[in-house]
Design a protein around this motif. Structure first.
Motif, mmCIF file in Angstrom:
data_model
loop_
_atom_site.group_PDB
_atom_site.id
_atom_site.type_symbol
_atom_site.label_atom_id
_atom_site.label_comp_id
_atom_site.label_asym_id
_atom_site.label_seq_id
_atom_site.Cartn_x
_atom_site.Cartn_y
_atom_site.Cartn_z
ATOM 1 N N LYS A 254 24.638 12.923 36.365
ATOM 2 C CA LYS A 254 23.297 13.016 35.773
ATOM 3 C C LYS A 254 22.983 11.792 34.914
ATOM 4 O O LYS A 254 21.849 11.322 34.889
ATOM 5 N N ILE A 255 23.978 11.271 34.219
ATOM 6 C CA ILE A 255 23.783 10.060 33.410
ATOM 7 C C ILE A 255 23.456 8.883 34.325
ATOM 8 O O ILE A 255 22.556 8.083 34.045
ATOM 9 N N ASN A 256 24.169 8.760 35.445
ATOM 10 C CA ASN A 256 23.884 7.682 36.398
ATOM 11 C C ASN A 256 22.466 7.796 36.954
ATOM 12 O O ASN A 256 21.765 6.787 37.089
ATOM 13 N N ALA A 257 22.024 9.018 37.245
ATOM 14 C CA ALA A 257 20.657 9.226 37.743
ATOM 15 C C ALA A 257 19.633 8.864 36.662
ATOM 16 O O ALA A 257 18.604 8.245 36.951
ATOM 17 N N TYR A 258 19.918 9.226 35.432
ATOM 18 C CA TYR A 258 19.042 8.887 34.300
ATOM 19 C C TYR A 258 18.871 7.372 34.217
ATOM 20 O O TYR A 258 17.747 6.868 34.112
ATOM 21 N N PHE B 41 32.879 11.651 27.290
ATOM 22 C CA PHE B 41 31.987 11.116 26.257
ATOM 23 C C PHE B 41 30.567 11.652 26.438
ATOM 24 O O PHE B 41 29.954 12.159 25.499
ATOM 25 N N TYR B 42 30.041 11.567 27.657
ATOM 26 C CA TYR B 42 28.665 12.017 27.884
ATOM 27 C C TYR B 42 28.539 13.538 27.836
ATOM 28 O O TYR B 42 27.504 14.070 27.446
ATOM 29 N N GLU B 43 29.601 14.256 28.198
ATOM 30 C CA GLU B 43 29.580 15.712 28.036
ATOM 31 C C GLU B 43 29.480 16.072 26.555
ATOM 32 O O GLU B 43 28.697 16.929 26.167
ATOM 33 N N LEU B 44 30.296 15.400 25.733
ATOM 34 C CA LEU B 44 30.290 15.678 24.297
ATOM 35 C C LEU B 44 29.013 15.184 23.632
ATOM 36 O O LEU B 44 28.497 15.824 22.713
ATOM 37 N N LEU B 45 28.503 14.042 24.081
ATOM 38 C CA LEU B 45 27.336 13.431 23.446
ATOM 39 C C LEU B 45 26.040 14.154 23.790
ATOM 40 O O LEU B 45 25.269 14.518 22.900
ATOM 41 N N VAL B 46 25.777 14.355 25.069
ATOM 42 C CA VAL B 46 24.486 14.917 25.481
ATOM 43 C C VAL B 46 24.601 16.114 26.427
ATOM 44 O O VAL B 46 23.598 16.595 26.941
#
Length: 131
Positions: free
Chosen positions: A76-80, A65-70
């Motif tokens: 990296k999403i967890n760090a964000y 999902f996060y690869e496709l979305l952003v």
């Protein structure tokens, strides 16, 4: 649901974003999804409160999902989100521990928003975005 994103998996699954069937939201753009899932907005475009839901880690669906979305990895999403939580600027999406919990949340909360494999869409759900 006819389009299948070839990058999602070799088994022909496709990822969709769903809301409760009673939600007044009919569709969302990719930019709107990014704004909601990255903590920039906490309301649907119509002004109603939105409660985004993530599948808990580790989840192939969450990673995809996060690869496709952003275009970002789960790490990296967890760090964000760690940075945003520390600053107090936003609240991350609610985490569902299982697919069954995610389905239950969507079916029982008109403000919930979640991504799910298209084959798992239930009668109480409405697709608002397809990858």
């Amino acid at each position: 649901m006819g389009f299948v994103a070839p990058s999602f998996s070799q088994s022909g699954e496709s990822l969709v974003v769903v809301v409760n069937i009673k939600s007044t939201t009919e569709s969302l753009s990719k930019k709107q999804l990014i704004d909601i899932y990255m903590g920039r907005f906490n309301k649907f475009p119509n002004g109603e409160v939105v409660k985004p839901v993530d599948l808990d880690s580790p989840s192939n669906h969450r990673e995809k999902f996060y690869e496709l979305l952003v275009g970002q990895s789960e790490r990296k999403i967890n760090a964000y989100w760690s940075r945003l939580l520390f600053s107090g600027r936003a609240t991350p999406p609610h985490k569902a521990e299982s697919l069954n919990e995610l389905i239950s949340i969507i079916e029982n909360d008109t403000s919930a928003l979640a991504y799910i494999d298209a084959t798992n869409v239930q009668k109480g759900m409405k697709i608002v975005y397809e990858f």
